[in-house]
Design an enzyme around this catalytic site. Structure first.
Site, mmCIF file in Angstrom:
data_model
loop_
_atom_site.group_PDB
_atom_site.id
_atom_site.type_symbol
_atom_site.label_atom_id
_atom_site.label_comp_id
_atom_site.label_asym_id
_atom_site.label_seq_id
_atom_site.Cartn_x
_atom_site.Cartn_y
_atom_site.Cartn_z
ATOM 1 N N GLU A 65 41.197 84.967 26.424
ATOM 2 C CA GLU A 65 41.135 84.698 24.831
ATOM 3 C C GLU A 65 41.070 83.448 24.450
ATOM 4 O OE1 GLU A 65 40.589 87.393 23.308
ATOM 5 O OE2 GLU A 65 42.140 88.977 23.306
ATOM 6 N N HIS A 89 35.694 86.407 24.041
ATOM 7 C CA HIS A 89 36.498 86.492 25.299
ATOM 8 C C HIS A 89 35.595 87.243 26.328
ATOM 9 C CE1 HIS A 89 38.622 90.831 24.155
ATOM 10 N NE2 HIS A 89 37.328 90.835 24.846
ATOM 11 N N ASP A 126 35.534 87.737 19.810
ATOM 12 C CA ASP A 126 36.321 86.585 19.491
ATOM 13 C C ASP A 126 35.733 85.545 20.851
ATOM 14 O OD1 ASP A 126 37.496 87.674 21.696
ATOM 15 O OD2 ASP A 126 39.417 87.309 20.790
ATOM 16 N N ASP A 183 39.932 93.335 34.575
ATOM 17 C CA ASP A 183 41.438 93.134 33.957
ATOM 18 C C ASP A 183 42.096 94.498 33.620
ATOM 19 O OD1 ASP A 183 39.743 94.217 31.735
ATOM 20 O OD2 ASP A 183 39.515 92.422 30.627
HETATM 21 P P1 PGA Z 1 33.456 96.575 24.276
HETATM 22 O O1 PGA Z 1 34.513 95.366 24.945
HETATM 23 O O2 PGA Z 1 32.406 96.692 25.362
HETATM 24 O O3 PGA Z 1 34.294 97.689 24.285
HETATM 25 O O4 PGA Z 1 32.839 95.996 23.177
HETATM 26 C C1 PGA Z 1 33.867 94.018 25.298
HETATM 27 C C2 PGA Z 1 34.812 93.207 25.661
HETATM 28 O O5 PGA Z 1 36.076 93.311 24.867
HETATM 29 O O6 PGA Z 1 34.633 92.327 26.423
#
Ligand code: PGA
Length: 257
Positions: A143, A138, A136, A67
């Protein structure tokens, strides 16, 4: 889904790097899907260490980021194209131009998303997709509430995600972009192997839903229960909510034997 519960993020990095190394030995031209965020950093350190030791090469490999934020200047250090260059691509021997990300600077993000999805297909698809997970639920930036069949698309970030990622933006949520382009869940589900890493207690609820919850758009990562080759690497804090943790440990050990 195969689940490993390991003592430390460094132990997880070794297991994940072993899988990537053995893939590249079998198929040097493999296509890797790369995740950004904090979680994969120990893995990228481990891959760099192995590259420096002459144990692994990315010389014939292409990569596709999951992304990219929409709205940051192209040279912003927290843009994911720059992030992945800093933490992996520039530290090893990817050929120039082999590391791809959604191009959010063309002025037409819908077209850019479609082009990115096509580029993944044209490269032969992703052999191994590294994934983190949001608090959350995702994966990528898909999302809650999104389609399980989605292709690469423009999406809107939840406030929770923006709050979680504010640490990369001087702790200021107003500096965190509101939009992104992300590989879709349908795109991610076409990967040959989905290798999800989650560490820390902040991910425990999302992990509980991922592994033991019902498949639901409320927790987008749950679609990985339908992936034929998904591997979930957890540390103890991330695994603390799992009802059948002891069973998963037993299966993992037997699988390695
Ligand atoms: P993080 O993010 O590795 O910084 O916890 C993971 C994500 O949002 O997929």
């Amino acid at each position: 889904m195969r689940i490993a519960i390991l003592p430390t993020p460094e132990d997880i990095a070794v297991v994940a790097a072993d899988r990537i190394q053995s893939l590249l030995e079998r198929k040097p031209s493999a296509v890797l899907g790369l995740a950004t965020g904090s979680t994969p950093l120990p893995l990228y350190d481990e891959l760099t260490k192995r590259y420096e030791a002459g144990e692994i090469s990315f010389a014939n490999t292409q990569s596709f980021n999951l992304d990219e934020y929409v709205g940051l200047p192209e040279d912003h250090p927290e843009g994911y194209a720059n992030f992945i260059h800093r933490f992996l691509v520039d530290r090893v021997d990817f050929p120039k131009g082999a590391a791809h990300g959604p191009n959010v600077w063309t002025g037409d993000n819908d077209q850019a998303a479609a082009n990115y999805d096509k580029a993944i297909r044209d490269a032969g698809g992703i052999d191994l997709q590294i994934l983190g997970i949001g608090a959350d639920g995702h994966i990528g930036f898909n999302e809650p509430g999104g389609s399980f069949a989605s292709r690469t698309h423009v999406d809107v970030l939840t406030e929770q995600t923006r709050r979680d990622n504010a640490r990369f933006f001087d702790g200021d949520i107003t500096k965190v972009p509101t939009h992104c382009i992300t590989q879709g869940l349908g795109t991610i589900m076409e990967s040959g192997e989905a290798l999800l890493i989650a560490t820390g207690a902040g991910k425990a609820e999302a992990v509980r839903q991922l592994v033991e919850g019902a498949i639901s758009a409320r927790w987008p990562a749950t679609i990985l229960q339908m992936h034929p080759n998904a591997i979930v690497l957890l540390d103890e804090p991330a695994a603390q909510g799992l009802e059948l943790a002891d069973f998963y440990r037993e299966v993992w050990v037997k699988h390695q034997a």
